[in-house]
Write an enzyme that holds these catalytic residues in place. Structure first.
Site, short mmCIF file in Angstrom:
data_model
loop_
_atom_site.label_atom_id
_atom_site.label_comp_id
_atom_site.label_asym_id
_atom_site.label_seq_id
_atom_site.Cartn_x
_atom_site.Cartn_y
_atom_site.Cartn_z
N GLU A 1 -8.36 -1.53 -1.54
CA GLU A 1 -7.37 -2.61 -1.61
C GLU A 1 -7.99 -3.87 -1.03
O GLU A 1 -8.52 -4.68 -1.76
CB GLU A 1 -6.11 -2.18 -0.86
N GLU B 1 -0.74 0.21 9.94
CA GLU B 1 0.14 -0.21 8.85
C GLU B 1 1.53 0.39 9.00
O GLU B 1 2.54 -0.28 8.81
CB GLU B 1 -0.46 0.20 7.51
#
Length: 749
Positions: free
Chosen positions: A352, A633
């Site tokens: 990502e 996260e």
């Protein structure tokens, strides 16, 4: 001043991986000494320039990642001292980088260019004013390098047997070269690199070398970081050392599942002699490395981790009497360093590493306190403007926007503006203006901010609510299932309408700063409409807000949607909700940055401290108790039993939830600007939570601003440093205020 380009983008004819390009040239004679020599360099890919066999500069991963369709940056190097009369060689070592390598989880590569290309222009000025230009063109040569493979996500393979150390030197190899061809390229896309370069920043040594249950050799660096390994080794020619990277261990083995398809693996083929390896065409997010094929027994002194990120000057400090809070703050700092590598990314390790706009929208104030990010983010905002201008005023989910080529359309439909994420177009420029006071930068960002707010206005329902279309909203609510991060408690319309109101109101303030009275009226009226609709449809007389969870109260309070008795009741209800959750965090991406501020502003400071200091999962301190060295996260990226969260989206280096650092700076330490750029500051520490002391310091545009408070038996003692040419308002917890002039002050209350 933009150079007059004579250079062309050139591509190697026969080399399909990490080519080396070079040209030999002779300085023109009869014009005296060289008085100026500037090398401008760029690439479709990444480039490392050499002059006469030596690196030109310290930069790596040049020219970084921008919205290449419209903005390809070039970097300029002063090489005057390195040019004397006679012959020279200019060389470019190229890698795939972001332009050619694969990006995002779709597996697609070559999104910006199918071929790696190099671009260079050396401009030499002599004593008599004569100018000579050496530029990339069809007369250059190309050859293969020792790099057999290179990908940002997957790692780099280097075969030391193929090295030609003097490839860009006058005495370099004469054979093995082939030709190049000129690629179609519009030099109008070239733009000067505004932000700081990416460079090696520091070295981290291993703290332990262990053997996993399966017999693998594991190296622990003690810190989750971003960069690569560097080492010198000697072994059998043709043998391969393989290095795999990961942020955590699971069951004693390398925890690679969170990487998804990113291999994060470097391979080094030995020459038989003494080889030094450093894979500078990739980077990894890791604390642990699994090393295979090492000749002999690996020792902690055999290798080192090189920390790589954009060269940002550290400006802000924070420390207090609670060591877990200090570690949390250190984790925020490391998270920013690792994710501010040319682009402000969400994460630095998996497939990502994208410039997600929502993360930066909420983290902007913290980022601008901790480091000087003025030019770094100004450059990124130019990419945002370019993406938005070519997409109907839509601020995309990520900048640069590679998701327009991604299967995300198949999942969520064609992306449109979305709250919090797209709101970065307004919130970030305002945060930067408050931090640095740069009105010119604010004016430059204004058109994109206007385009965003007008786009949102077009998306409102007839009731003036932003309650249609896809919304991330309170993404990663801790109560959401691991496989459905969007399933939050907070009503999406409440979250999005609150965000729209904040953007409209902020844009009206920006317009006022820039002297645009018609825009002030337009966006102020829009903010009023949104506020009226919000209170009519979402707020009850007793202060209850639809969906009755911490996030909706935090946003309604902090974004200025409530007033008077209703606001007070909403604050009381927020405190109840927080207490009912056992002071464990119950907010996601949208609510987390604002919940402590909303509690503080409505008279619930102790509840805010209890929320900050909670150690059970989910909380800010739970990851710290689990050994985290960066912000996660998910609140439970690692579960209490030491296993990785089962979700397919689990990073251990994500700065967004670290946005609470802003509250720590402003409320715990007590530093904030009263005027943009800290021309006038507010010193307002609010002790609580049993803390005995706290201190904060910031290198403002005017100099060092600092506060150190101590809760002593005799009372609260506050030491303050006010920068020259500025003043500060000291506001003590007992409500007293006093103006402070530049200099050192000590006040006891």
């Amino acid at each position: 001043m933009t150079p007059r380009w004579q250079a062309a983008m050139i591509v190697a004819d026969e080399v399909d991986q990490a080519p080396l390009l070079r040209t030999r040239f002779t300085l023109d004679e009869g014009h005296g000494e060289v008085t100026s020599a500037v090398l401008h360099v760029s690439a479709l890919g990444v480039v490392e320039p050499q002059l006469d066999g030596e690196p030109v500069g310290e930069d790596v991963l040049t020219p970084g990642w921008s919205s290449y369709e419209w903005r390809l940056r070039y970097v300029s190097h002063d090489v005057t001292s390195r040019l004397t009369a006679g012959d020279h060689v200019l060389g470019l070592a190229l890698g795939n980088g972001w332009a050619v390598g694969r990006l995002a989880w779709s597996g697609k590569s070559g999104l910006y260019s199918k071929d790696v290309g190099g671009f260079a222009q050396l401009e030499v000025t002599f004593a008599d004013g004569h100018e000579q230009v050496v530029a990339t063109g069809a007369d250059w040569q190309a050859r293969s390098s020792a790099v057999l493979a290179d990908e940002i996500y997957d790692g780099q393979t280097i075969d030391a047997r193929r090295r030609e150390p003097r490839w860009a030197a006058l005495d370099g190899p004469a054979d093995g070269w082939s030709g190049v061809h000129v690629a179609e390229f519009d030099t109008g896309r070239l733009t000067e690199h505004l932000g700081p370069p990416v460079r090696r920043q520091e070295v981290v040594r291993p703290v332990a070398v262990t053997t996993s249950p399966s017999g693998q050799t594991l190296v622990d660096f003690g810190q989750n970081l971003v960069g690569w390994l560097r080492f010198t080794v000697q072994g059998e020619a043709g043998s391969t050392i393989t290095v795999r990277h990961a942020e955590v261990l699971e069951h004693g083995e390398l925890g690679v599942r969170p990487l998804r398809t990113a291999e994060a693996t470097d391979r080094f083929v030995l020459s038989g002699g003494r080889d030094t390896f450093e894979p500078t065409f990739t980077f990894h997010g890791f604390r642990y490395a699994e090393v295979g094929g090492w000749p002999g027994v690996l020792d902690v002194t055999d290798l080192e981790a090189v920390v790589v990120h954009s060269e940002l000057r550290r400006t802000g400090e924070f420390e207090c009497s609670h060591e877990l809070v200090n570690q949390l703050h250190r984790n925020v700092v490391w998270g920013q360093k690792g994710n501010f590598l040319d682009v402000p990314t969400d994460c630095p390790q998996r497939d990502e590493r994208l410039g997600w706009t929502g993360d930066l929208a909420v983290f902007g104030p913290s980022a601008a306190y901790l480091f000087d990010v003025s030019t770094f983010l100004q450059d990124w905002l130019r990419d945002l403007d370019a993406e938005q201008a070519h997409n109907h005023g839509i601020t995309p989910y990520v900048v640069p926007d590679v998701l327009k080529w991604s299967p995300i359309k198949e999942v969520r439909g064609t992306p449109d503006s979305t709250s919090f994420w797209s709101d970065v177009a307004v919130w970030l420029p305002w945060s930067l203006y408050q931090a640095y006071g740069d009105e010119a930068a604010l004016a430059e960002a204004y058109p994109a901010a206007v385009a965003h707010v007008r786009r949102v206005e077009s998306l409102l329902s007839p009731t003036d609510l932003w309650d249609t279309g896809f919304q991330f909203a309170d993404w990663l609510d801790p109560d959401a299932p691991p496989d459905d991060p969007a399933a939050a408690k907070a009503d999406k319309g409440v979250v999005s309408t609150a965000a729209a109101h904040r953007s409209a109101r902020t844009l009206a303030r920006i317009a006022e700063v820039l002297g645009k009275p018609e825009d002030v009226a337009e966006f102020g009226a829009l903010a009023d409409r949104l506020r009226t609709a919000f209170t009519e449809h979402y707020v009850e007389a007793d202060g209850r807000v639809r969906s009755d969870c911490a996030t909706v109260y935090a946003l309604a309070i902090d974004f200025g949607l409530l007033e008077g008795d209703v606001r007070a009741k909403a604050g009381d209800r927020l405190a109840e909700v927080v207490a009912e959750a056992g002071y464990r965090v119950s907010t996601g991406f949208a609510g987390t940055p604002y919940v402590t501020d909303a509690l503080t502003a409505t008279g619930h400071l102790e509840e805010a401290y209890r929320l900050l200091l909670e150690e059970g999962c989910p909380s800010w301190l739970y990851p710290v108790t689990m050994g985290a060295t960066t912000v996660w996260e998910r609140w439970d990226s690692m579960l209490p039993d030491g296993t990785i969260n089962p979700g397919q989206m689990t990073s251990f280096n994500h700065y967004a939830l670290g946005a609470v650092a802003d509250w720590m700076h402003r409320v715990v330490a007590g530093l904030s600007p009263l005027e943009p750029g800290y021309a006038r500051s507010l010193i307002a520490p609010q002790p609580g939570g049993g803390l005995a002391w706290a201190r904060g310091a910031l290198e403002t545009p005017h100099g060092r601003l600092a506060v150190h408070w101590r809760d002593e038996p005799s009372g609260l003692t506050v030491d303050v440093t006010v920068p020259a040419g500025t003043t500060a308002l000291l506001r003590l917890p007992n409500g007293t205020e006093q103006e402070l002039t530049a200099g050192e002050h000590t006040v006891t209350a």
